[in-house]
Design a protein around this motif. Structure first.
Motif, PDB file in Angstrom:
ATOM      1  N   PHE A   1      41.097  32.638  38.435  1.00 18.41           N
ATOM      2  CA  PHE A   1      39.877  33.559  38.440  1.00 18.41           C
ATOM      3  C   PHE A   1      40.296  34.907  39.328  1.00 18.41           C
ATOM      4  CE2 PHE A   1      35.211  35.016  39.511  1.00 18.41           C
ATOM      5  CZ  PHE A   1      35.225  36.231  38.452  1.00 18.41           C
TER       6      PHE A   1
ATOM      7  N   LEU B   1      41.717  38.680  38.321  1.00 15.78           N
ATOM      8  CA  LEU B   1      40.812  39.955  38.899  1.00 15.78           C
ATOM      9  C   LEU B   1      42.002  40.852  39.425  1.00 15.78           C
ATOM     10  CD1 LEU B   1      38.485  41.385  39.664  1.00 15.78           C
ATOM     11  CD2 LEU B   1      38.242  40.077  41.683  1.00 15.78           C
TER      12      LEU B   1
ATOM     13  N   MET C   1      34.281  40.264  33.527  1.00 11.37           N
ATOM     14  CA  MET C   1      34.420  39.105  34.443  1.00 11.37           C
ATOM     15  C   MET C   1      32.971  39.147  35.258  1.00 11.37           C
ATOM     16  SD  MET C   1      38.382  39.880  36.105  1.00 11.37           S
ATOM     17  CE  MET C   1      38.659  38.253  36.416  1.00 11.37           C
TER      18      MET C   1
END
Length: 441
Positions: free
Chosen positions: A322, A326, A338
């Motif tokens: 994650f 990002l 997201m």
């Protein structure tokens, strides 16, 4: 293609090696030229760093690597600061859990009084990281994983409102991967979700595949039978406290059948059952101390002793993927969707504009744009307003050194039955947190 310089703040974390592995696995789509570690615990960081140095040497020798306890050395020439601080380490997490349990209240790392205690320890160090970053690498982004993300996010909103900080949490991501596997998809990236709430306090309102097909009925059918537990290798070998939270998805669906609930709502909506069934002398912190903590540092030691990581057990996971996704979206303007924690500003139409909410956002090189979630129902709105008020009072208590406001913060938390109990818990928490909290008057 641009190559990024990454600083992992909290280099001694048990999650650090996984982030390093993920960065190396992602080097074709997110190239890095440099990885640095920064931690104020020199000895702990060194154990992780020595193992990671071997991993980088074997898998990507072109990537520069260093680790330090010096802020200027760490924060100079970086594009991203990936922050994962655990202020007070697991010794204080154990107190966050056991002190509330002593008073018959949920003892949990990010929820209830324990989460407030952890938040009051975390605000100052996160602000310090932001200031170091802005002094030495003013164009960098700080991607914050440090818990409790809701209180930390409110703290950064109040104290550093113009800083390039994005607060994130991997728990919804983990649950989305479980949902995807449960219905036969490869992973969460095959789904598009709509979600609203606060950190560790939210609901999925829609989940579709990329063709627009509704996946909610299939996922709900699975959750109605067995919660968020799964019949796959990824669902095996979890600690009992983790599995208990996953199983609670079944009861949470009965409470709110229209949506899918984040498992952390268990601690607020099923607080009495949580306390009743908890092992109050051996909490989640003890499980991690005896489990992941020992496993990670034992593996670091093994890698260093054999001077090779070719057979290492370190691997990438949702936590690592994650934060790398990002960083990639910010670097290469991917416009990926997201879940982020952001100031509401109308994203949830009938909710306070200055609340830090968790909603889907479109991420690109200039930052992120929250999607509009519309109006939310009375049940969720009422719960969220109570929780936001508790979090705001905690931050104000930290800023003002106010005993009264921290007491009110704990009193307002839905896990706590009365102001009397809140005061008893607060007084016990003050004793163990004196080195970390501002003095409360």
């Amino acid at each position: 293609m641009k190559k990024s310089s990454i600083l992992i703040a909290g280099g001694g974390s048990t999650y650090t090696a996984g982030i390093v592995v993920m960065l190396l696995e992602a080097k074709e789509t997110f190239p890095v030229r440099q990885i640095k570690f920064y931690d104020n615990d020199k000895e702990r960081q060194q154990k992780v760093a020595e193992a990671c140095e071997i991993i980088i040497r074997e898998r990507a020798p072109e990537v520069a690597f260093s680790y330090t306890t010096d802020p200027e050395e760490a924060f100079t020439d970086v594009d991203f600061v990936m922050a994962q601080l655990r202020v007070g380490k697991y010794a204080l997490r154990e107190q966050d859990e056991k002190i509330p349990f002593k008073h018959g209240v949920v003892g949990q790392e990010t929820c209830g009084p324990g989460g407030i205690a952890y938040g009051l320890r975390s605000i100052g160090p996160i602000i310090e990281l932001i200031d170091f970053m802005e002094r030495y690498s003013p164009d960098a982004w700080l991607l914050n994983y440090s818990n409790p993300a809701a209180i930390v996010a409110e703290g950064t909103r109040r104290l550093r409102p113009d800083s390039k900080v994005i607060n994130i949490c991997d728990m919804p991501i983990c649950l989305e991967d479980i949902m995807a596997r449960a219905i036969g998809l490869k992973n969460r990236k095959e789904m598009e979700v709509r979600y609203f709430g606060l950190n560790h306090f939210g609901w999925w309102t829609s989940i579709q595949d990329h063709a627009g097909n509704d996946l909610m009925p299939k996922i709900k059918a699975h959750v109605a039978k067995q919660g968020y537990t799964e019949n796959t290798p990824a669902g095996q070998h979890k600690e009992e406290s983790w599995l208990e939270a996953m199983r609670a998805g079944k009861e949470l669906l009965e409470i709110e059948p229209a949506f899918l609930s984040n498992t952390y709502l268990k601690y607020y909506l099923m607080a009495d059952e949580t306390v009743e069934h908890a092992n109050k002398s051996y909490t989640r912190a003890n499980e991690i101390i005896d489990g992941r903590e020992k496993e990670v540092f034992s593996e670091c030691e093994r890698v260093v002793q054999q001077n090779s990581a070719k057979d290492t057990t370190f691997h990438s996971n949702e936590h690592a993927s994650f934060i790398v996704d990002l960083a990639r979206a910010l670097t290469f303007n991917t416009k990926e969707r997201m879940l982020l924690i952001t100031e509401n500003n109308g994203s949830i139409e009938n909710f306070a504009s200055d609340a830090m909410v968790e909603v889907p956002c479109i991420v690109g090189k200039n930052g992120f744009e929250p999607l509009t979630m519309g109006k939310i129902p009375t049940f969720q709105k009422g719960m969220m307003e109570q929780q936001v008020a508790s979090e705001k009072l905690a931050v104000e208590g930290w800023m003002e050194g106010s005993y009264q406001k921290v007491w009110q913060s704990i009193t307002l938390n839905k896990t706590v039955p009365s102001a009397k109990v809140a005061k008893e818990i607060l007084d016990d928490l003050i004793e163990v947190n004196k080195p970390y909290w501002p003095e409360l008057k």
